[in-house]
Write an enzyme that holds these catalytic residues in place. Structure first.
Site, short mmCIF file in Angstrom:
data_model
loop_
_atom_site.label_atom_id
_atom_site.label_comp_id
_atom_site.label_asym_id
_atom_site.label_seq_id
_atom_site.Cartn_x
_atom_site.Cartn_y
_atom_site.Cartn_z
N ARG A 156 0.84 -1.20 0.00
CA ARG A 156 0.00 0.00 0.00
C ARG A 156 0.87 1.25 0.00
O ARG A 156 2.04 1.22 0.39
CB ARG A 156 -0.91 0.02 1.23
CG ARG A 156 -1.84 -1.17 1.36
CD ARG A 156 -2.64 -1.09 2.66
NE ARG A 156 -3.60 -2.17 2.80
CZ ARG A 156 -3.35 -3.32 3.44
NH1 ARG A 156 -2.15 -3.51 4.00
NH2 ARG A 156 -4.26 -4.26 3.53
N HIS A 249 -2.76 2.64 -5.71
CA HIS A 249 -3.62 1.48 -5.47
C HIS A 249 -3.81 0.66 -6.74
O HIS A 249 -3.95 -0.56 -6.68
CB HIS A 249 -4.98 1.91 -4.93
CG HIS A 249 -5.89 0.75 -4.64
ND1 HIS A 249 -5.70 -0.06 -3.53
CD2 HIS A 249 -6.95 0.25 -5.31
CE1 HIS A 249 -6.62 -1.00 -3.54
NE2 HIS A 249 -7.39 -0.85 -4.60
N HIS A 275 -3.97 -8.98 3.57
CA HIS A 275 -5.41 -8.98 3.83
C HIS A 275 -5.72 -9.84 5.05
O HIS A 275 -5.09 -10.88 5.26
CB HIS A 275 -6.18 -9.52 2.62
CG HIS A 275 -6.27 -8.55 1.49
ND1 HIS A 275 -6.51 -8.93 0.20
CD2 HIS A 275 -6.14 -7.20 1.45
CE1 HIS A 275 -6.54 -7.87 -0.59
NE2 HIS A 275 -6.31 -6.81 0.15
#
Length: 308
Positions: A156, A249, A275
């Site tokens: 990220r 992103h 995640h």
């Protein structure tokens, strides 16, 4: 913003709760508090409270009224849902801390998000970017490293900004990444990326010395900010793609899609992306469906027969 002293104290306590108990980043906690404050600005302006804010007197009709107002302001469902999520978190905090007797959002259902297909960069577009001539100076080596870390590792933007020099383990060729809620993961580094980091560190330390612990710096030696990274990605990809969305992103999205298209399993991609659940990773399956359809169409005898 809400200027009631009691309200300000409550929001400050809530922000500390998000930072210390929930381990949210300062950026996320601030965004949550701003959303909650905007609700109470609306609540007071509409005279829905009648007097000073009493959390126990607020009912769900006030939430519905705010949602209608946000919609009338042109906000899309996704944005409204995000703001309501902040408000839900706040009232959950009030309930857990026994400042209200009932949880306000028991019957709440999120608005249906408009389905949008995010088209990742193609492998040809990524390769075209690699053919760009990056100058052999600090700026060129830094920019090339930023692009490579975002695409090759799928990290990220905030994770990139937060990288420290000692997060790189050259002995094991790994990178320690600190993600949401300070959750850390170890990502393997391929040799070309290791060489890019080493080359960048040489010019970085020559320019600024090796006393700074932040890995990637601006031209003036400061920590990167989100706008800087966004503009950098936009500027470089403007020359290789006609796609409207060019963002950090999108490189993360491209990483996951290319990994999936080339045989990686979802669980592995989930771990690399950081995640918490497989459901977050499965969104990338939809992006790879077009690639899968092309393979199916070109390989299955039924399609080949129809074309004859």
């Amino acid at each position: 913003m809400v200027n009631d002293f009691f309200m300000e104290q409550t929001l400050t306590a809530y922000k500390n709760y998000l930072l210390k108990e929930k381990n949210y980043s300062l950026h996320t906690a601030t965004a949550y508090v701003n959303d909650v404050a905007s609700f109470f600005d609306f609540y007071n302006a509409e005279d829905l409270s009648g007097a000073e804010v009493d959390f126990k007197q607020i009912d769900y009709s006030a939430v519905r009224a705010w949602m209608s107002f946000l919609s009338s302001e042109g906000m899309v469902n996704k944005t409204i849902n995000r703001k309501i999520s902040s408000l839900k978190s706040f009232f959950k905090y009030l309930y857990v801390s026994k400042q209200v007797d009932e949880y306000l959002f028991i019957v709440h259902k999120s608005l249906r998000n408009e389905k949008t297909i995010q088209v990742p960069f193609s492998e040809k577009e990524i390769e075209a970017l690699h053919l760009e001539l990056f100058p052999e100076n600090f700026e060129g080596k830094r920019d090339r490293l930023i692009l490579e870390l975002l695409y090759s590792l799928g990290i990220r933007r905030a994770e990139l900004i937060g990288l420290k020099t000692d997060d790189v383990d050259f002995g094991n060729n790994t990178l320690k990444v600190t993600g949401k809620r300070n959750k850390q993961r170890i990502i393997p580094l391929v040799d070309p990326v290791v060489e890019l980091i080493k080359g960048y560190l040489i010019v970085r330390n020559k320019r600024f010395g090796n006393l700074k612990d932040v890995l990637i710096l601006t031209n003036s030696g400061n920590i990167l900010n989100e706008t800087f990274v966004y503009r950098l990605i936009n500027n470089y990809f403007r020359g290789v793609t006609s796609k409207v969305k060019k963002s950090p992103h999108m490189l993360r999205h491209t990483f996951a899609t290319h990994m999936l298209n080339n045989g990686a399993d979802l669980n592995s991609i989930k771990e690399l992306l950081g995640h918490s659940s497989l459901a977050s990773t499965q969104v990338y399956v939809h992006s790879s469906l077009s690639e899968l359809k092309n393979v199916y169409k070109n390989a299955h005898p039924r399609f080949r027969k129809d074309e004859e």
